[in-house]
Design an enzyme around this catalytic site. Structure first.
Site, mmCIF file in Angstrom:
data_model
loop_
_atom_site.group_PDB
_atom_site.id
_atom_site.type_symbol
_atom_site.label_atom_id
_atom_site.label_comp_id
_atom_site.label_asym_id
_atom_site.label_seq_id
_atom_site.Cartn_x
_atom_site.Cartn_y
_atom_site.Cartn_z
ATOM 1 N N GLY A 101 -5.958 4.744 -6.614
ATOM 2 C CA GLY A 101 -4.717 4.319 -6.900
ATOM 3 C C GLY A 101 -3.988 4.268 -5.329
ATOM 4 O O GLY A 101 -5.100 4.189 -4.440
ATOM 5 N N SER A 102 -2.901 4.080 -5.013
ATOM 6 C CA SER A 102 -2.529 3.881 -3.636
ATOM 7 C C SER A 102 -1.148 3.522 -3.484
ATOM 8 O O SER A 102 -0.457 3.228 -4.497
ATOM 9 C CB SER A 102 -3.182 2.875 -2.805
ATOM 10 N N ASN A 103 -0.485 3.838 -2.370
ATOM 11 C CA ASN A 103 0.852 3.611 -1.903
ATOM 12 C C ASN A 103 0.859 2.767 -0.792
ATOM 13 O O ASN A 103 -0.070 2.930 0.082
ATOM 14 C CB ASN A 103 1.955 4.564 -1.804
ATOM 15 N N ASN B 40 0.942 0.608 -7.271
ATOM 16 C CA ASN B 40 0.072 0.441 -8.268
ATOM 17 C C ASN B 40 0.408 -0.206 -9.567
ATOM 18 O O ASN B 40 -0.227 -0.410 -10.721
ATOM 19 C CB ASN B 40 -1.035 1.615 -8.619
ATOM 20 N N ARG C 212 6.007 7.159 -10.258
ATOM 21 C CA ARG C 212 5.690 7.021 -8.598
ATOM 22 C C ARG C 212 6.272 5.871 -8.009
ATOM 23 O O ARG C 212 6.660 5.747 -7.014
ATOM 24 C CB ARG C 212 4.084 6.770 -8.416
#
Length: 799
Positions: A240-242, A512, A541
């Site tokens: 995943g990621s931000n 995501n 998130r």
């Protein structure tokens, strides 16, 4: 001091030689007969590597082959065992060395066992898939520069093996640590490209077998829709990621800012690796590459910075085949039969005879028996399913990275995405020194329009497409082909004009979820379902991230320091929404049932500060409770106030403590911690840690369901003392801005450090920084590199 001066003189002299070589006149166009592709360096390959703090190499070379050489050498020095293991995978030789039933680490496919991994990659080799892609002229195929960098990378890796002794106990003395070819490097890139398509279906591709005499049931639409939604609601690959970009309207100096926080595996072949890559007058970029790749993939240069987040676009689709009644290995298109293509492969097996299997391929792609264990796709006498993965024709990811590395603005980032079209499964978020922000979901996706899905979906597809974006089209009709967009570089994919883009918003953020709420004040709509959803609930998130970054943008006058504070704020949005109600309900339950012994737990939950810092009391208890709750209570029953598309960041809210499963989740978490000998009010870092060099390093951060920006997925081991390691989570973090000078203002952190070799000084150093919420000050400009107190200069070359 005298030694340091000599070292810097050596570095400067070597750079001068490299620069002079780069300035030599190139062959004229008429003289280019291909010899330059084979021998662009006119001799042995070499590079200059200057190491600074934490083992970060600054690689200088005169051209792409030599840059690849230095990169391959330096990656081998840090990660030879992990790299060698990946090359065993793409050669289809895992069963030969490790046995057929062992499980790969999942870095390069979803294969459950070595045997299915080998059968798939042996099939790729037999078909010459990667060779054909390498031979495809750019832009549909890789550029000469990237092909040269692959050649150089293989030579650098091999030279390191030849000139050094492997000390990592994971592979020291192993016969599977062998020299590689440029084709091996390209095959590794292919594996990364198809990770979200064929890579998801390796077991289904290698297990698909024509039906026998016994009847086979069909796929159940309702079950398939649920399975597809679950499979594609997550990233499906443990990642995943931000990322957030701020425009100059929000910053202290009118220049852009970028914070990138990818959540990738802490072990195995999808680790990031840091470097700076320089070809004087041609290229100068700093950042992180995935292991085995030749160019920085997430990073920054003098003018622009970018990061990626795993996107919601579904990178595959299925075609339901109507089979010839006389032959289950032939299928009908407009009433005319087409025979499937047999691909028979044999793989060696440790301690046994080779295993030979046949895979079946169609005009759409391979026949599959399922997508993962939860989505079976039975091959019956009348029906089979073929998987289409457009990224199986995409070896352009490194050219996209190279275009970014040479970009001077977010406009150049966008131009690269439109020209190359090489990103398989990620979004792009970018900012530049002129104050621009940028987001694009520019993926290589099957060209499934909502109109096509409505016209051509089978009954199975009518269930799976709305639920998950997985289209199942009628493969018996030629008019259900995917077609082409005029601006697409390959048939059957969307052109860039169809993709979600947001330019120059005060902030552009992705965690995501789909592109819809990239900026809550400027929602993106109008894209096809396969890209993602619109007006649907966001993850905690995403909700927490939008709350945080929109507040930052409104406050304004932002600096790189603000990005650093956001990264380690460690706010748990689930706690903000539910902790008070949980503590109140806990107190009521404790009074009603004193035999449960909940008083201490209620007090700990009441004291929790709603963060996941290492000193947070009550965080571990809430975490264990929350995991149980969300796993047992349907989302529709979890909250009293439901989701509203008119208020998507703040809804749903108000925890339903009367929901069935609430009390059992709470008492179960309390019992679990007590059984493990963990105090209910223990600080989080006492029982969430990583072990490095015999030391327990306390870790902050939290799991996906808590909604924490600084996401980690820790591994629970009650007997070992709690969370004793990390599977995936914050990895290569970068906070980047500009102050008007030539040098970017950048702070970085590679959470698991550069090397996986326990004997390396760079095995744990950055993990210790991460534990203490400290950063590395990036050294981008020459003056900063040469001032490094850890400067070490190495000239590497072929013998």
């Amino acid at each position: 001091m005298h030694f340091r001066t000599r070292l810097r003189r050596l570095a400067l002299t070597s750079i001068a030689l490299v620069t002079a070589a780069a300035a030599l006149p190139a062959p004229t166009a008429g003289a280019d007969d291909g010899s330059r592709d084979r021998h662009p360096s006119s001799g042995r390959l070499s590079a200059l590597i200057r190491y600074t703090e934490y083992g970060v190499p600054h690689i200088v070379a005169k051209d792409y082959a030599n840059l690849g050489f230095g990169t391959g050498w330096a990656q081998a020095a840090d990660q030879v065992c992990t790299l060698a293991d990946g090359f065993v995978t793409v050669r289809g030789e895992r069963s030969r060395h490790f046995g057929p039933d062992a499980a790969p680490d999942g870095s390069l496919s979803s294969a459950a066992k070595n045997l299915s991994s080998d059968l798939y990659f042996a099939g790729v080799r037999k078909a010459g898939t990667v060779e054909k892609l390498l031979a495809t002229p750019a832009p549909a195929g890789p550029s000469r520069q990237i092909r040269e960098s692959m050649r150089g990378w293989a030579a650098g890796y091999n030279a390191w093996l030849e000139q050094n002794r492997v000390t990592d106990p994971a592979c020291a003395g192993a016969d599977w640590v062998r020299p590689v070819t440029p084709l091996d490097v390209a095959r590794r890139g292919f594996a990364m490209s198809v990770l979200g398509g064929q890579g998801r279906a390796v077991d289904g591709i290698t297990a698909a077998t024509p039906p026998g005499a016994a009847p086979v049931g069909g796929a159940d639409p309702g079950r398939a829709a649920r399975a597809a939604r679950e499979l594609f609601a997550s990233d499906g690959a443990g990642m995943g990621s931000n990322a957030v970009a701020f425009s100059g309207r929000t910053t202290a100096n009118g220049r852009g800012l970028l914070l990138g926080n990818p959540h990738y595996p802490w072990q195995g072949g999808r680790r990031f690796w840091q470097s700076q890559q320089t070809i004087p007058g041609e290229l100068n970029v700093s950042g992180a590459s995935l292991l085995g790749t030749t160019i920085v993939s997430i990073g920054f240069n003098e003018k622009v910075a970018w990061s990626h987040t795993v996107a919601t676009g579904v990178t595959l689709n299925l075609h339901e085949l109507r089979l010839d009644p006389a032959d289950p290995t032939a299928y009908l298109v407009d009433g005319r039969p087409e025979r499937m293509t047999r691909r028979t492969v044999s793989v060696p097996v440790k301690g046994g005879a080779p295993v030979t299997r046949t895979q079946w391929w169609t005009r759409y792609g391979p026949v599959v028996s399922g997508l993962g264990a939860s989505l079976p796709l039975p091959w019956s006498a009348t029906t089979a399913y073929a998987l289409n993965d457009p990224n199986a024709a995409n070896l352009r990811g490194s050219d996209t990275a190279l275009g970014f590395a040479k970009a001077r603005s977010t406009r150049d980032i966008h131009r690269t995405l439109r020209r190359v079209q090489g990103l398989p499964w990620v979004n792009t978020v970018a900012a530049d020194s002129a104050g621009h922000s940028f987001f694009s979901q520019a993926q290589v996706l099957p060209r499934i329009t909502d109109e096509l899905a409505g016209r051509c979906s089978t009954p199975l597809g009518k269930a799976t497409y709305p639920a998950s974006g997985v289209a199942v089209l009628d493969g018996s009709r030629a008019d259900c082909a995917l077609g082409s967009d005029q601006d697409a570089v390959q048939p059957g994919i969307f052109g860039p004009s169809r993709m979600p883009v947001l330019k120059d918003a005060p902030y552009a953020e992705n965690s995501n979820d789909s592109a819809w709420l990239t900026n809550a004040d400027r929602p993106l709509t109008g894209y096809e379902r396969i890209f993602g959803t619109v007006a649907t609930p966001r993850s905690l998130r995403t909700r927490g991230a939008v709350e945080d970054v929109s507040a930052m943008a409104r406050r304004g006058r932002l600096t790189v320091g603000d990005l650093q504070r956001q990264q380690f704020a460690n706010r748990a949005p689930a706690g903000d929404l539910a902790a008070a109600d949980t503590a109140k309900a806990c107190t009521a339950l404790a009074a009603e049932r004193p035999d449960l012994g909940l008083k201490e737990a209620c007090e700990a939950l009441g004291r929790w500060d709603r963060t996941v810092n290492t000193d947070s009391v009550g965080a571990l208890l809430f975490d264990r409770f929350w995991r149980r709750l969300v796993a047992s209570v349907p989302a529709a029953q979890l909250w009293k106030v439901p989701f509203s598309a008119a208020d998507p960041v703040r809804t749903p809210h108000t925890l339903n403590t009367a929901a069935p499963g609430f009390a059992s989740a709470l008492t179960g978490a309390v019992s679990e911690l007590r059984a493990a000998g963990i105090a209910l009010d223990a600080p989080l870092g006492a029982h969430q840690f990583a072990v490095r060099d015999g030391d327990r390093l306390p870790l902050h951060g939290g799991t996906e369901s808590l909604g924490v920006w600084n996401k980690i997925e820790p591994v629970w081991d009650a007997a070992g003392g709690g969370y004793t390691g990390v599977s995936t989570g914050s990895s290569h973090i970068q906070a980047v801005g500009w102050d008007g000078g030539r040098c970017p203002v950048a702070r970085t952190l590679l959470t698991y450090a550069q090397s996986s070799n326990p004997s390396s000084p760079h095995y744990s150093d950055q993990t210790r920084l991460y534990s203490g919420e400290r950063w590395v000050t990036s050294r981008f400009c020459e003056k900063d590199i040469l001032r490094s107190p850890a400067l070490r200069v190495e000239r590497v070359r072929e013998r």
